[in-house]
Design an enzyme around this catalytic site. Structure first.
Site, PDB file in Angstrom:
ATOM      1  N   ARG A  48       0.872  -1.182   0.000  1.00  0.00           N
ATOM      2  CA  ARG A  48       0.000   0.000   0.000  1.00  0.00           C
ATOM      3  C   ARG A  48       0.905   1.226   0.000  1.00  0.00           C
ATOM      4  NH1 ARG A  48       2.664   1.977   3.709  1.00  0.00           N
ATOM      5  NH2 ARG A  48       1.159   3.656   3.700  1.00  0.00           N
ATOM      6  N   GLY A  49       0.225   2.363  -0.175  1.00  0.00           N
ATOM      7  CA  GLY A  49       0.996   3.603  -0.323  1.00  0.00           C
ATOM      8  C   GLY A  49       0.999   3.952  -1.795  1.00  0.00           C
ATOM      9  N   ALA A  50       0.575   5.160  -2.144  1.00  0.00           N
ATOM     10  CA  ALA A  50       0.381   5.497  -3.547  1.00  0.00           C
ATOM     11  C   ALA A  50       1.558   5.103  -4.450  1.00  0.00           C
ATOM     12  CB  ALA A  50       0.083   7.002  -3.656  1.00  0.00           C
ATOM     13  N   ARG A  91      -7.901  -0.375  -6.419  1.00  0.00           N
ATOM     14  CA  ARG A  91      -8.217   0.697  -5.458  1.00  0.00           C
ATOM     15  C   ARG A  91      -8.398   1.996  -6.239  1.00  0.00           C
ATOM     16  NH1 ARG A  91      -4.332   1.073  -0.427  1.00  0.00           N
ATOM     17  NH2 ARG A  91      -6.145   2.130   0.492  1.00  0.00           N
ATOM     18  N   GLN A 198      -1.796   2.661  10.347  1.00  0.00           N
ATOM     19  CA  GLN A 198      -0.499   2.620   9.641  1.00  0.00           C
ATOM     20  C   GLN A 198       0.552   3.506  10.308  1.00  0.00           C
ATOM     21  OE1 GLN A 198      -3.467   3.032   7.371  1.00  0.00           O
ATOM     22  NE2 GLN A 198      -2.658   2.507   5.364  1.00  0.00           N
ATOM     23  N   ASP A 239      -2.328  10.861  -1.852  1.00  0.00           N
ATOM     24  CA  ASP A 239      -2.737   9.814  -2.784  1.00  0.00           C
ATOM     25  C   ASP A 239      -3.164  10.396  -4.123  1.00  0.00           C
ATOM     26  OD1 ASP A 239      -3.333   8.753   0.136  1.00  0.00           O
ATOM     27  OD2 ASP A 239      -2.905   7.056  -1.192  1.00  0.00           O
ATOM     28  N   ASN A 249      -5.707  12.265   0.973  1.00  0.00           N
ATOM     29  CA  ASN A 249      -4.752  11.485   1.763  1.00  0.00           C
ATOM     30  C   ASN A 249      -5.534  10.695   2.792  1.00  0.00           C
ATOM     31  OD1 ASN A 249      -1.869  10.883   2.145  1.00  0.00           O
ATOM     32  ND2 ASN A 249      -2.153  11.794   4.178  1.00  0.00           N
ATOM     33  N   LYS A 250      -4.822   9.865   3.553  1.00  0.00           N
ATOM     34  CA  LYS A 250      -5.478   9.004   4.542  1.00  0.00           C
ATOM     35  C   LYS A 250      -6.487   9.752   5.400  1.00  0.00           C
ATOM     36  CE  LYS A 250      -4.985   5.555   4.681  1.00  0.00           C
ATOM     37  NZ  LYS A 250      -5.740   4.479   4.030  1.00  0.00           N
TER      38      LYS A 250
HETATM   39  C1  LIG Z   1       3.576   8.082  -0.059  1.00  0.00           C
HETATM   40  S1  LIG Z   1       2.228   7.123   0.487  1.00  0.00           S
HETATM   41  C2  LIG Z   1       0.882   8.140   0.223  1.00  0.00           C
HETATM   42  C3  LIG Z   1      -0.356   7.753   1.010  1.00  0.00           C
HETATM   43  O1  LIG Z   1      -0.825   6.401   0.773  1.00  0.00           O
HETATM   44  C4  LIG Z   1      -1.378   5.892   2.011  1.00  0.00           C
HETATM   45  O2  LIG Z   1      -2.641   5.285   1.820  1.00  0.00           O
HETATM   46  P1  LIG Z   1      -2.778   3.659   1.891  1.00  0.00           P
HETATM   47  O3  LIG Z   1      -1.901   3.204   3.021  1.00  0.00           O
HETATM   48  O4  LIG Z   1      -4.252   3.420   2.130  1.00  0.00           O
HETATM   49  O5  LIG Z   1      -2.317   3.148   0.557  1.00  0.00           O
HETATM   50  C5  LIG Z   1      -1.511   7.117   2.890  1.00  0.00           C
HETATM   51  O6  LIG Z   1      -2.659   7.878   2.565  1.00  0.00           O
HETATM   52  C6  LIG Z   1      -0.239   7.843   2.498  1.00  0.00           C
HETATM   53  O7  LIG Z   1      -0.169   9.148   2.980  1.00  0.00           O
END
Ligand SMILES: CSC[C@H]1O[C@H](OP(=O)(O)O)[C@H](O)[C@@H]1O
Length: 355
Positions: A48-50, A91, A198, A239, A249-250
């Site tokens: 996960r993570g963009a 996603r 996270q 994101d 973002n989250k």
């Molecule tokens: C550089 S990561 C950007 C962003 O992605 C994460 O979301 P997820 O864990 O649901 O994929 C989170 O919003 C991070 O800030």
């Protein structure tokens, strides 16, 4: 460092992903040989993570076409589109997923004069290039953010925009690693970030392992630590950045931004340029993923809400651009007016950046 946590590796023709759903208690790597399993890893947030989603999808698309028939061009490109569209359903919010898939398809089309077997080889090279470029992008974001920070600062971050969300360094955490290398004494406060946690499971893990001073707080403590003067800057990831500078973002990021404004604390968004989406005019048009209710009511393994009660679980929110002090990219630092300056930035206009 052999025990470094590496979220994504391409090894001997296989994608190796660190399972981020078992951290911090279990460090587990799994090999992925099929596009279906990569799709599942993205949906279930094993990766996960963009940026990490974009890199994984690029390798996933290669895995999806590597065994496609080579005798008919049209058939190959039909399969490529079908597999790309499949991964795009994993996603909806992180634009890096769609950016990476589009880049891979564009690469294949630019090579239509080659044999299909050669196109496949080039597609793997393109996925590797996307992977390698991400590392450099994150380092540059860290260097640009560092110009806004100083030794001894308290920094609050939300969720994980760290090395675990990318290929190395992270985006929001990148300056924290660079500050450590410079011998600065920065104190990081990591929001645990309900419901997926996270911040505590990932950000605290990677920073603590790196010897960086990190303190986990619950999301509802952010106002308190700001009021106590512990925070001199907020840095978050993103994101998707809309054309007007609104940032998805989250979930919970918008609240942190509003608090930061109230306490006159600068709020920085670390944004790789592939996360900037000029085709999405404002935050209102950013699709917000909703996830399962069990993430809210069973995150600790036991029910924390009555059975059958309604649950709302948006995975992201949108911070309006007026709460954002600067959007910090690998190409430079962008400030308002975001609509104008983001367009200039992506066209390479030097006057788009404040630095
Ligand atoms: C550089 S990561 C950007 C962003 O992605 C994460 O979301 P997820 O864990 O649901 O994929 C989170 O919003 C991070 O800030």
């Amino acid at each position: 460092m052999t025990d470094q946590l590496i979220p994504i590796q391409w090894k001997d023709g296989e994608l190796v992903l660190l399972d981020q759903t078992t951290l911090p208690n279990e460090i587990r790597y799994d090999s992925y040989q099929t596009i279906e399993r990569v799709w599942d890893a993205i949906v279930t947030m094993k990766v996960r993570g963009a940026p990490a989603i974009g890199v994984s999808a690029a390798y996933g698309l290669y895995l999806g076409v590597k065994d496609a028939p080579e005798n008919y061009y049209d058939k190959f490109f039909e399969i490529l589109k079908e597999k790309s569209d499949y991964l795009a359903t994993s996603r909806p919010t992180a634009v890096n997923l769609f950016w990476a898939l589009e880049r891979m398809e564009k690469k294949a089309k630019s090579l239509a004069h080659l044999e299909v077997s050669e196109i496949k080889t080039e597609l793997l090279q393109e996925a590797i290039a996307i992977h390698q470029e991400d590392e450099e992008i994150n380092r540059l974001i860290g260097e640009n953010l560092l110009t806004l920070l100083s030794d001894g600062m308290g920094i609050l971050t939300h969720c994980n925009a760290g090395a675990l969300a990318t290929t190395k360094y992270g985006t929001a955490t990148s300056p924290m690693y660079l500050a450590k290398e410079k011998g600065w004494d920065i104190k990081v406060y990591a929001d645990e970030t309900r419901p997926r946690l996270q911040g505590s499971t990932l950000t605290a893990l990677e920073l603590h392992r790196a010897g960086i001073d990190v303190t986990v707080i619950t999301d509802n403590m952010a106002a308190m630590v700001m009021s106590q003067g512990k925070i001199q800057a907020v840095i978050v990831g993103c994101d998707r950045v809309a054309a007007n500078g609104d940032v998805a973002n989250k979930i919970g990021t918008m609240g942190v931004a509003i608090l930061a404004k109230n306490f006159n604390i600068p709020f920085y968004v670390a944004a790789p340029t592939p996360t900037i989406d000029l085709r999405t005019p404002t935050g209102k048009e950013i699709p917000i993923e909703e996830r399962g209710e069990e993430e809210v009511t069973n995150r600790f393994g036991v029910p924390t809400a009555p059975k059958g009660v309604k649950v709302y679980n948006p995975a992201f929110d949108v911070t309006p651009n007026e709460f954002i002090t600067a959007i910090v990219t690998e190409q430079g630092i962008v400030q308002a007016p975001y609509e104008e300056n983001l367009q200039k930035l992506l066209k390479g206009a030097p006057d788009a950046i404040t630095k």
